[in-house]
Structure formats: structure tokens, C-alpha cells
Design a protein around this motif. Structure first.
Motif, PDB file in Angstrom:
ATOM      1  N   ASP A  51      -9.037   4.893 -13.015  1.00  0.00           N
ATOM      2  CA  ASP A  51      -9.596   4.400 -11.765  1.00  0.00           C
ATOM      3  C   ASP A  51     -11.109   4.311 -11.906  1.00  0.00           C
ATOM      4  O   ASP A  51     -11.659   4.534 -12.991  1.00  0.00           O
ATOM      5  CB  ASP A  51      -9.187   5.269 -10.565  1.00  0.00           C
TER       6      ASP A  51
ATOM      7  N   TRP B 117       1.558  -4.569  -7.393  1.00  0.00           N
ATOM      8  CA  TRP B 117       2.540  -4.157  -8.398  1.00  0.00           C
ATOM      9  C   TRP B 117       2.911  -5.368  -9.243  1.00  0.00           C
ATOM     10  O   TRP B 117       3.114  -6.463  -8.725  1.00  0.00           O
ATOM     11  CB  TRP B 117       3.804  -3.609  -7.743  1.00  0.00           C
TER      12      TRP B 117
ATOM     13  N   GLU C 117       0.684  -0.819 -11.665  1.00  0.00           N
ATOM     14  CA  GLU C 117       0.096  -0.691 -10.331  1.00  0.00           C
ATOM     15  C   GLU C 117      -1.411  -0.883 -10.483  1.00  0.00           C
ATOM     16  O   GLU C 117      -2.058  -0.152 -11.226  1.00  0.00           O
ATOM     17  CB  GLU C 117       0.409   0.674  -9.728  1.00  0.00           C
TER      18      GLU C 117
ATOM     19  N   HIS D  99      -8.259   0.801  -9.775  1.00  0.00           N
ATOM     20  CA  HIS D  99      -7.054   1.648  -9.765  1.00  0.00           C
ATOM     21  C   HIS D  99      -6.043   1.013 -10.706  1.00  0.00           C
ATOM     22  O   HIS D  99      -5.697  -0.156 -10.550  1.00  0.00           O
ATOM     23  CB  HIS D  99      -6.483   1.739  -8.341  1.00  0.00           C
TER      24      HIS D  99
ATOM     25  N   THR E  74      -3.180  -2.973  -3.151  1.00  0.00           N
ATOM     26  CA  THR E  74      -2.494  -2.535  -4.362  1.00  0.00           C
ATOM     27  C   THR E  74      -1.481  -3.596  -4.766  1.00  0.00           C
ATOM     28  O   THR E  74      -0.668  -4.032  -3.961  1.00  0.00           O
ATOM     29  CB  THR E  74      -1.782  -1.195  -4.126  1.00  0.00           C
TER      30      THR E  74
ATOM     31  N   GLN F 214      -5.380  -2.287  -8.748  1.00  0.00           N
ATOM     32  CA  GLN F 214      -6.245  -2.664  -7.637  1.00  0.00           C
ATOM     33  C   GLN F 214      -7.590  -3.038  -8.233  1.00  0.00           C
ATOM     34  O   GLN F 214      -8.271  -2.211  -8.829  1.00  0.00           O
ATOM     35  CB  GLN F 214      -6.403  -1.514  -6.644  1.00  0.00           C
TER      36      GLN F 214
ATOM     37  N   GLU G 194       0.825  -1.200   0.000  1.00  0.00           N
ATOM     38  CA  GLU G 194       0.000   0.000   0.000  1.00  0.00           C
ATOM     39  C   GLU G 194       0.862   1.253   0.000  1.00  0.00           C
ATOM     40  O   GLU G 194       0.347   2.359  -0.060  1.00  0.00           O
ATOM     41  CB  GLU G 194      -0.924  -0.001   1.224  1.00  0.00           C
TER      42      GLU G 194
END
Length: 201
Positions: A79, A35, A111, A61, A33, A113, A5
């Protein structure tokens, strides 16, 4: 992969040890999150444009960076509040256009989410293959939607001639399935409410 995060791109690049394989499991509604690093090389003798397909119509995201020769370029940013027309590539499924020189190798840092931390279904295509895949997707979705609309109108006419609660329920069911298909394919966001990401969610 790396779940965090706090890490930023500048944290990730000089410390590859932070990127290691992890087991991606459904974690309910606790979104993290993720990566992801993808190394890409153009093995052809020609400069060209390639496409990375995420498999998702919307992402909570999403940032993707291209890192080459110490240079960082933001390829796409999106997003759950982003409108459809804010995308650089106006495709129903989020896709990214990447220019690569002959024999060039680049690192893509993503990145992301997603709902339930479901990993992106990344697929890399040449221009010709991407166009063929895109056209095939449109054809298949068009056929399915067309058949469902035909069935809907047949049942609607039948309901008009012989009113029945069952026919009405069939019509409602077909409409719900139809909108589910449009939602999963991203067509509702692209054509019905491109300025309303809330409805797309």
C-alpha cells in the motif's frame, strides 16, 4: 472486474457472477477498490517461474492472491505506506513472481486501488523475457538520465561562464523533468528514499 468496497476474497471465489466486465473511467479523486481476476496456464512441459508486471512503481492498495486446487496463497501485499524493501521482488516497478507447474492453471485475484482508479497495466512474462525487459528498461532509463545530466552540466558551466537567469531556469527545468522520469520509473523510491513511501508518493 468488480468495483466494491466490501467484498473480500472469500466472497469473490464462490461467486464468479460478481466479476463482470465494467467500463473503467477516470472518476476524479474518489478512489474505489477494484477486484480483478486473471486466469493463467503454464502451457509448457516444464515447471517454471513467471512474472506479472503491474506497470506501476507504487500502488495505493494492492493485494494479489494465487488460488489453485482450493488453496489460497498471498503473493504480494503493498500500500502507499509500504517501504520498498518490504517487496518480495526488489524491482522498481511492482512485479510478482509466480511459480507454475507444467500445464498448471491458477487463478489470480487482484485487489487494487490506484489514484484516479487507473487500471493496472498487467503484463505476464517468462523468466527470460522478464529479465530481457527489465534490462532494456534499465538501459533506456539510464540513457535518458545520462543525456539529461550531460545537458544539465553543460548548461551549468555555461551559466557559470555567462551568468543568465535563462540558464538557471533551464537547469531547474531539467532537474524537475529528471525527477519526474525517476518517479515514473520507480528509481527514486528504489535508490533515493526506499524507507520513505511518503516521498515516493
Amino acid at each position: 472486474y468488480n468495483v466494491s468496497e466490501t467484498h473480500s476474497l472469500l466472497d469473490m471465489i464462490p461467486h464468479p457472477e460478481k466479476l463482470e466486465k465494467i467500463d473503467l473511467v477516470f472518476s476524479g479523486f474518489v478512489e474505489q477498490t477494484l477486484w480483478q481476476k486473471v486466469s493463467v496456464k503454464n502451457n509448457t512441459n516444464n515447471d517454471g517461474v513467471w512474472y506479472l508486471d503491474t506497470g506501476f512503481p507504487t500502488i495505493n492498495h494492492f493485494l494479489i492472491y494465487k488460488v489453485s486446487n482450493g488453496q489460497i496463497e498471498l503473493l504480494e501485499s503493498s500500500d502507499k505506506f509500504s517501504e520498498f524493501n518490504s517487496r518480495k521482488l526488489k524491482n522498481a516497478i511492482i512485479s510478482i513472481q509466480i511459480a507454475l507447474k507444467s500445464n498448471e492453471t491458477v487463478d489470480l485475484y487482484i485487489e487494487q486501488q490506484t489514484v484516479g482508479n487507473v487500471p493496472l497495466l498487467l503484463e505476464f512474462y517468462s523468466t527470460d523475457n522478464f529479465n530481457a525487459f527489465h534490462n532494456l528498461s534499465i538501459l533506456i532509463n539510464g540513457l535518458i538520465i545520462g543525456v539529461m545530466l550531460c545537458v544539465f552540466f553543460i548548461i551549468l558551466i555555461q551559466n557559470y561562464l555567462n551568468p543568465s537567469k535563462i540558464y538557471s531556469l533551464y537547469c531547474v527545468f531539467i532537474i524537475l523533468v529528471l525527477f519526474s522520469i525517476l518517479d515514473m520509473s520507480g528509481l527514486n523510491f528504489k535508490y533515493f528514499w526506499p524507507d520513505s513511501p511518503v516521498l515516493a508518493e
